[in-house]
Design a protein around this motif. Structure first.
Motif, PDB file in Angstrom:
ATOM      1  N   ALA A  72       4.841 -12.694   3.810  1.00 47.14           N
ATOM      2  CA  ALA A  72       5.638 -14.393   3.866  1.00 47.14           C
ATOM      3  C   ALA A  72       5.472 -13.993   1.733  1.00 47.14           C
ATOM      4  N   ALA A  73       4.863 -12.992   0.384  1.00 48.52           N
ATOM      5  CA  ALA A  73       4.986 -12.581  -0.483  1.00 48.52           C
ATOM      6  C   ALA A  73       6.198 -12.437  -0.750  1.00 48.52           C
ATOM      7  N   GLU A 108       3.974  -6.082  -7.988  1.00 37.06           N
ATOM      8  CA  GLU A 108       2.855  -7.584  -8.401  1.00 37.06           C
ATOM      9  C   GLU A 108       1.707  -7.817  -7.850  1.00 37.06           C
ATOM     10  N   LEU A 109       1.667  -6.693  -6.816  1.00 42.56           N
ATOM     11  CA  LEU A 109       0.254  -6.484  -6.638  1.00 42.56           C
ATOM     12  C   LEU A 109      -1.499  -5.484  -7.638  1.00 42.56           C
ATOM     13  N   TYR A 115      -1.923  -1.986   0.286  1.00 40.15           N
ATOM     14  CA  TYR A 115      -0.908  -2.729   1.321  1.00 40.15           C
ATOM     15  C   TYR A 115      -0.182  -1.970   2.036  1.00 40.15           C
ATOM     16  N   GLY A 116       0.872  -1.065   1.266  1.00 39.01           N
ATOM     17  CA  GLY A 116       1.203   0.121   1.499  1.00 39.01           C
ATOM     18  C   GLY A 116       0.315   1.022   3.063  1.00 39.01           C
ATOM     19  N   ARG A 117      -1.059   1.543   1.986  1.00 41.60           N
ATOM     20  CA  ARG A 117      -1.200   2.328   2.928  1.00 41.60           C
ATOM     21  C   ARG A 117      -2.388   1.528   4.589  1.00 41.60           C
ATOM     22  N   ALA A 188      -1.091   3.516 -16.488  1.00 42.73           N
ATOM     23  CA  ALA A 188      -1.083   1.777 -17.048  1.00 42.73           C
ATOM     24  C   ALA A 188      -0.014   1.396 -16.212  1.00 42.73           C
ATOM     25  N   ALA A 189      -0.484   0.047 -15.818  1.00 45.25           N
ATOM     26  CA  ALA A 189       0.723  -1.190 -15.120  1.00 45.25           C
ATOM     27  C   ALA A 189       2.036  -1.358 -15.249  1.00 45.25           C
ATOM     28  N   GLU A 190       2.262  -0.455 -16.526  1.00 47.60           N
ATOM     29  CA  GLU A 190       4.324  -0.954 -17.136  1.00 47.60           C
ATOM     30  C   GLU A 190       4.251   0.781 -16.465  1.00 47.60           C
ATOM     31  N   VAL A 191       3.725   2.054 -16.552  1.00 41.70           N
ATOM     32  CA  VAL A 191       4.130   3.221 -16.268  1.00 41.70           C
ATOM     33  C   VAL A 191       3.738   3.048 -14.443  1.00 41.70           C
TER      34      VAL A 191
END
Length: 219
Positions: A72-73, A108-109, A115-117, A188-191
């Motif tokens: 759904a996401a 987003e996660l 989730y991927g694994r 970091a999040a952006e990386v």
């Protein structure tokens, strides 16, 4: 009375969400066969030993609920994409339509994510593999895409099924590999976001090339 009922429902929703998050993490890191329902309940801090069975009828129902939540996401991301009518899409546009919403969902996660694994584990479980595939294919946007493709003769038959199966291996297992790498390195999040988008671009290129090559070889 109404407040008490609402509070009870809220607590149940919180417990259900916590169980799902815990199950996803444990299944992702240990594998499906190595994790029991009781272990999930204990790791989720549920004092009632039957908590998982109370909220879910068993392991498969729990896994299906996790899959449905992620599907759904991803569908919300796909719905936000500007795309032409499915029948008018180029191959590259079709692949982007499948791949990139999944990439945005991973971003987003945040990190760490599981989730991927988790999905990689589920798709190699015979009893759950087909459900995992259909959980995504039956979302409205992909259903429209595949219905349009089904109307085209060159997209039908065993050869098309083999192409889809091979492409799915890339689309499922490469994100699982990157997710594990990011969990280890904790950038970091952006990386991390940049790494996910690079993978998305590479997957679009790889899957498009794979399908083109297989079409040519079967022509």
């Amino acid at each position: 009375m109404g407040h008490l009922v609402t509070t009870g429902r809220t607590r149940a929703a919180v417990a259900r969400s916590l169980i799902m998050d815990t199950a996803e993490r444990l299944y992702a890191t240990r594998g499906l066969a190595a994790v029991s329902i009781r272990q999930i309940g204990e790791a989720a801090g549920q004092r009632n030993k039957s908590a998982v069975q109370y909220h879910f009828s068993g392991r498969d129902a729990l896994i299906k609920a996790i899959l449905a939540e992620h599907a759904a996401a991803i569908e919300r991301h796909r719905a936000a994409m500007a795309c032409p009518e499915p029948a008018l899409m180029t191959l590259t546009e079709r692949v982007r339509h499948v791949v990139l919403p999944r990439i945005e969902h991973h971003i987003e996660l945040g990190a760490p994510s599981w989730y991927g694994r988790f999905l990689a584990q589920v798709t190699v479980e015979p009893a759950l593999r087909e459900y995992a595939v259909q959980a995504h294919l039956n979302t409205p946007s992909l259903r429209r895409l595949y219905d349009a493709l089904a109307a085209q003769d060159d997209e039908q038959g065993p050869a098309a099924t083999r192409r889809e199966d091979m492409a799915r291996q890339l689309i499922v297992h490469m994100p699982a590999e990157l997710e594990a790498e990011l969990a280890r390195e904790q950038p970091a999040a952006e990386v991390a976001a940049a790494a996910w988008r690079r993978l998305g671009a590479d997957l679009v290129t790889a899957v498009t090339g794979l399908i083109d090559a297989l079409r040519a070889s079967s022509a």
